[in-house]
Write an enzyme that holds these catalytic residues in place. Structure first.
Site, PDB file in Angstrom:
ATOM      1  N   GLN A  96      32.053  35.307  32.643  1.00  0.00           N
ATOM      2  CA  GLN A  96      31.348  35.183  33.114  1.00  0.00           C
ATOM      3  C   GLN A  96      30.922  35.863  34.140  1.00  0.00           C
ATOM      4  O   GLN A  96      29.649  36.244  34.671  1.00  0.00           O
ATOM      5  CB  GLN A  96      32.339  36.089  34.140  1.00  0.00           C
ATOM      6  CG  GLN A  96      32.384  36.005  36.340  1.00  0.00           C
ATOM      7  CD  GLN A  96      33.799  35.374  37.106  1.00  0.00           C
ATOM      8  OE1 GLN A  96      34.664  36.219  36.329  1.00  0.00           O
ATOM      9  NE2 GLN A  96      32.945  36.666  38.099  1.00  0.00           N
ATOM     10  N   CYS A 102      33.069  33.892  39.934  1.00  0.00           N
ATOM     11  CA  CYS A 102      33.698  33.393  38.965  1.00  0.00           C
ATOM     12  C   CYS A 102      34.191  31.705  39.301  1.00  0.00           C
ATOM     13  O   CYS A 102      34.489  30.355  38.888  1.00  0.00           O
ATOM     14  CB  CYS A 102      35.218  33.407  39.469  1.00  0.00           C
ATOM     15  SG  CYS A 102      35.462  33.459  41.092  1.00  0.00           S
ATOM     16  N   HIS A 273      40.500  34.073  42.709  1.00  0.00           N
ATOM     17  CA  HIS A 273      39.845  33.502  41.802  1.00  0.00           C
ATOM     18  C   HIS A 273      39.806  32.234  41.614  1.00  0.00           C
ATOM     19  O   HIS A 273      40.845  31.212  41.509  1.00  0.00           O
ATOM     20  CB  HIS A 273      40.623  34.262  40.048  1.00  0.00           C
ATOM     21  CG  HIS A 273      40.155  34.852  39.214  1.00  0.00           C
ATOM     22  ND1 HIS A 273      38.331  35.013  39.489  1.00  0.00           N
ATOM     23  CD2 HIS A 273      40.622  34.404  38.338  1.00  0.00           C
ATOM     24  CE1 HIS A 273      38.410  35.135  38.331  1.00  0.00           C
ATOM     25  NE2 HIS A 273      38.728  34.838  36.752  1.00  0.00           N
ATOM     26  N   ASN A 305      41.287  30.617  33.187  1.00  0.00           N
ATOM     27  CA  ASN A 305      40.524  31.154  33.404  1.00  0.00           C
ATOM     28  C   ASN A 305      39.084  32.158  33.942  1.00  0.00           C
ATOM     29  O   ASN A 305      38.695  31.875  32.050  1.00  0.00           O
ATOM     30  CB  ASN A 305      41.263  32.701  33.178  1.00  0.00           C
ATOM     31  CG  ASN A 305      40.705  33.861  34.635  1.00  0.00           C
ATOM     32  OD1 ASN A 305      40.091  34.122  35.068  1.00  0.00           O
ATOM     33  ND2 ASN A 305      42.182  34.530  34.105  1.00  0.00           N
ATOM     34  N   TRP A 307      37.148  34.688  33.110  1.00  0.00           N
ATOM     35  CA  TRP A 307      37.129  35.546  32.485  1.00  0.00           C
ATOM     36  C   TRP A 307      37.600  35.360  30.825  1.00  0.00           C
ATOM     37  O   TRP A 307      37.088  36.130  30.404  1.00  0.00           O
ATOM     38  CB  TRP A 307      38.435  36.738  33.184  1.00  0.00           C
ATOM     39  CG  TRP A 307      38.057  36.846  34.090  1.00  0.00           C
ATOM     40  CD1 TRP A 307      36.676  37.195  34.735  1.00  0.00           C
ATOM     41  CD2 TRP A 307      38.591  37.871  35.146  1.00  0.00           C
ATOM     42  NE1 TRP A 307      37.346  37.208  36.648  1.00  0.00           N
ATOM     43  CE2 TRP A 307      38.311  37.971  35.936  1.00  0.00           C
ATOM     44  CE3 TRP A 307      40.288  38.394  35.427  1.00  0.00           C
ATOM     45  CZ2 TRP A 307      38.791  38.312  37.872  1.00  0.00           C
ATOM     46  CZ3 TRP A 307      40.414  39.038  35.823  1.00  0.00           C
ATOM     47  CH2 TRP A 307      40.283  39.423  37.100  1.00  0.00           C
TER      48      TRP A 307
END
Length: 665
Positions: A96, A102, A273, A305, A307
């Site tokens: 990200q 996100c 998220h 995710n 991230w």
């Protein structure tokens, strides 16, 4: 037969790829032609510098720099061997960076798993790749395609990327020499005005921008999935179908406060998220040949995710003991990896128990060369605009504003089957790109659907039977899936508050063509023939509500009746109502009348099926004079002579409204 089926399936797949990669007319964004600009740079021996999105703070922020000194560098300045892709494209490529986008990165993760889709966003990618054999062909220019307010636009950028201390500031790949994610993000930021415009957003919007599809948001809390196993199984089938048919899916856990945003839960998941759904499938349990005969399967879903780390740590997480219930071959087939890469599996029941929101982005199939359901699409472009003249104003606000609600744009469409599922999507022109001008907040928008007369061709002036509608929200899109019975309907797209202006796009998907069009006229127009043929002096709405006690014509004593409303040479016919002697017709007709003296006739007929031959039989009629005002009556059916001593079996209930003001109905 099997080989023919395989060949057709391959042909269908090829057609789908062609339709995805070449989705019709592609418009150069801001008039910048990639091929022209690239050729000019190659001829001049200069690397492209985009004048519309310069390497300056204005391309990063709306007002002031928030991250310190930024140096713009080309990929060649960041590594010796840059590539668009390294070992293909994967959801694992994305990280990200220092931007709260996100939602965008999650959409990119979903996109990366669909070759036909990412090749639409990244066109002719092989030609855009760095070529070691022909370094002189590189011109520092790239282009990407997005669906922007209903049309695909081609966005040109240069390859200068923002860095701090020699590192990319925003989205980047695992491999330091792979740049597709950073370049796609830059093109998307250009579309939205600057990078800061991507700070906070809606995954559903990005999925639509990537695909041109339709996003359906679902609340996993409000729809009762957590407590109803049957509903969960039905939802899994829907999610699986969207995934298997090439759609994109995202999910999240709703944050209830500012402090909740990006708070990590004990189970490893993060609130507020956006997660990308990268696989949905039934996983076979057991080992060896016996597992195939038992057919014991578990509904499972895989997420990532953005991230690139922090995963679910509950049952079926990467290193949990539950995976011992699955054979090694099955684990390899579904791609189970034991590493903190941000991607993880969980059961669908655990998914429902932990996540609160789901977004399904469907690729609506409008190709007849397909085994799957084909939808008919109607696309309407419109605008909410103020005007001092109420008959010309088109910004009336929602139904709370009774005096102005019907001043909004109105669109009529037909449902031509006994019942049809309709998908309706209302999209406003995104205002994120105008944040710099202080106009960046999207309007709260929504729509209502009213069932109207079967022959309505002019605008509604009083509300009718509301059959559905969307929520009102300041989202870019609102969506509704609804089952509608055969008939004519009017959609009224609105802002929540009156007198607000903006552009919108209305998309309606039905099983058969809906003949959708905008209602622009308030009453019949006066033409050069009006003086000769006359102009209406009255308008009458006839509502045939129901009939009772009709004669039975079928062998079981029932009938298949329908009703016809006749007035001054015009007529309206209802659908056929099967196997009933007491049909609820709920059929309306609207008539602009030149003579108030002529009666309105309502006939009830029946369809008779005899030796596979369809014929009609008369069941009775009523004749009414329609004077100005409102009436509702239940009348006995009579023969065509209309004699009082010649009543036929059955009654009919009718409501009528007549006005001398043509814009009163």
């Amino acid at each position: 037969a099997y080989s023919c089926l395989c060949a057709y399936t391959h042909f269908e797949s090829c057609i789908f790829r062609v339709l995805c990669i070449f989705p019709g007319m592609v418009v150069p964004y801001e008039g910048q032609s990639y091929s022209v600009l690239r050729r000019q740079c190659q001829q001049n021996g200069r690397l492209f510098e985009d004048p519309l999105f310069p390497a300056a703070d204005q391309s990063l922020f709306y007002q002031s720099n928030r991250i310190g000194r930024v140096t713009w560098k080309r990929p060649k300045e960041l590594c010796s061997d840059p590539h668009l892709f390294v070992d293909g494209i994967s959801a694992h490529d994305l990280h990200q960076g220092q931007l709260g986008n996100c939602w965008f990165v999650a959409a990119c993760s979903s996109l990366a798993s669909r070759e036909a889709l990412w090749q639409k966003v990244i066109p002719d990618w092989k030609d855009q790749e760095w070529d070691k054999e022909k370094p002189e062909s590189y011109a520092g220019i790239f282009h990407f395609r997005f669906c922007w307010f209903g049309e695909f636009v081609d966005v040109v950028i240069d390859d200068r990327l923002p860095t701090v201390n020699g590192e990319l500031v925003y989205c980047h790949s695992n491999d330091s020499n792979e740049f597709w994610s950073a370049l796609v993000e830059k093109a998307y930021a250009k579309l939205y005005g600057c990078y800061e415009a991507l700070d906070g957003g809606n995954t559903a919007d990005a999925l639509v921008d990537f695909t041109g599809g339709v996003s359906e948001p679902l609340s996993l809390i409000e729809n009762g999935y957590k407590d109803d196993e049957e509903k969960r199984n039905e939802l899994f089938e829907r999610v699986l179908k969207v995934h298997n048919r090439g759609g994109l899916i995202s999910c999240s856990i709703r944050a209830t406060s500012e402090a909740d945003m990006e708070a990590r839960l004990a189970c490893g998941l993060v609130k507020g998220h956006a997660y990308a759904v990268t696989d949905v499938r039934r996983v076979r349990l057991g080992h060896g040949l016996l597992a195939y005969f038992k057919s014991d399967k578990l509904n499972m879903i895989r997420m990532r995710n953005p991230w690139g780390q922090r995963e679910w740590n509950g049952p079926w997480s990467d290193s949990s003991e539950e995976w011992q219930k699955v054979s090694e071959r099955e684990r390899e087939n579904i791609g189970v990896t034991v590493q903190d890469d941000g991607e993880f599996w969980m059961t669908f029941d655990d998914f429902i128990a932990n996540f609160t929101d789901l977004i399904l982005c469907r690729l609506i199939n409008t190709s007849y060369l397909s085994f799957h359901k084909t939808w008919e699409e109607a696309v309407m472009r419109g605008a909410w605009r103020r005007n001092d003249n109420p008959l010309l104003s088109r910004a009336g606000g929602c139904t709370n504003n009774r005096q102005t609600f019907l001043q909004n744009p109105q669109y009529v469409f037909d449902v031509k089957k006994p019942e049809d599922e309709a998908l309706i999507c209302l999209q406003q022109r995104d205002r994120r790109a105008t944040l710099r001008d202080g106009r960046g907040e999207n309007l709260a928008i929504g729509f209502e659907i009213h069932r109207v007369e079967l022959n309505r061709t002019y605008r509604m002036h009083v509300t009718q039977q509301k059959v559905g509608g969307s929520i009102y929200i300041n989202s870019r899109c609102v969506f509704l899936r609804i089952d509608l019975k055969e008939g004519r309907y009017v959609i009224i797209p609105t802002t929540f508050d009156p007198y607000l202006e903006g552009d919108f796009l209305l998309r309606i998907f039905t099983d058969v063509p809906s003949s959708c069009s905008e209602l622009t006229l308030d009453e019949p127009p006066q033409t050069c023939w009006t003086g000769l043929c006359g102009y209406p002096s009255l308008v009458t709405q006839v509502h045939v509500m129901r009939a009772d006690g009709l004669a039975g014509h079928d062998s079981d004593g029932a009938s298949d009746p329908y009703v016809i409303i006749r007035c001054e040479g015009d007529k309206v016919r209802s659908p056929v109502y099967k196997d009933t002697r007491s049909p609820v017709f709920n059929t309306k007709g609207l008539f602009y009348r030149k003579s108030g003296n002529k009666a309105i006739t309502i006939e009830v007929c029946v369809c008779i099926y005899n030796h596979n031959v369809l014929s009609d039989s008369f069941l009775g009629q009523v004749t009414l004079a329609a004077e100005p005002g409102e009436i509702q009556q239940t009348l006995h059916l009579r023969d065509k002579g209309n004699r009082r001593d010649n009543d036929l079996p059955g009654t009919i209930t009718v409501a009528m409204v007549t006005s001398r003001e043509l814009t009163n109905i």
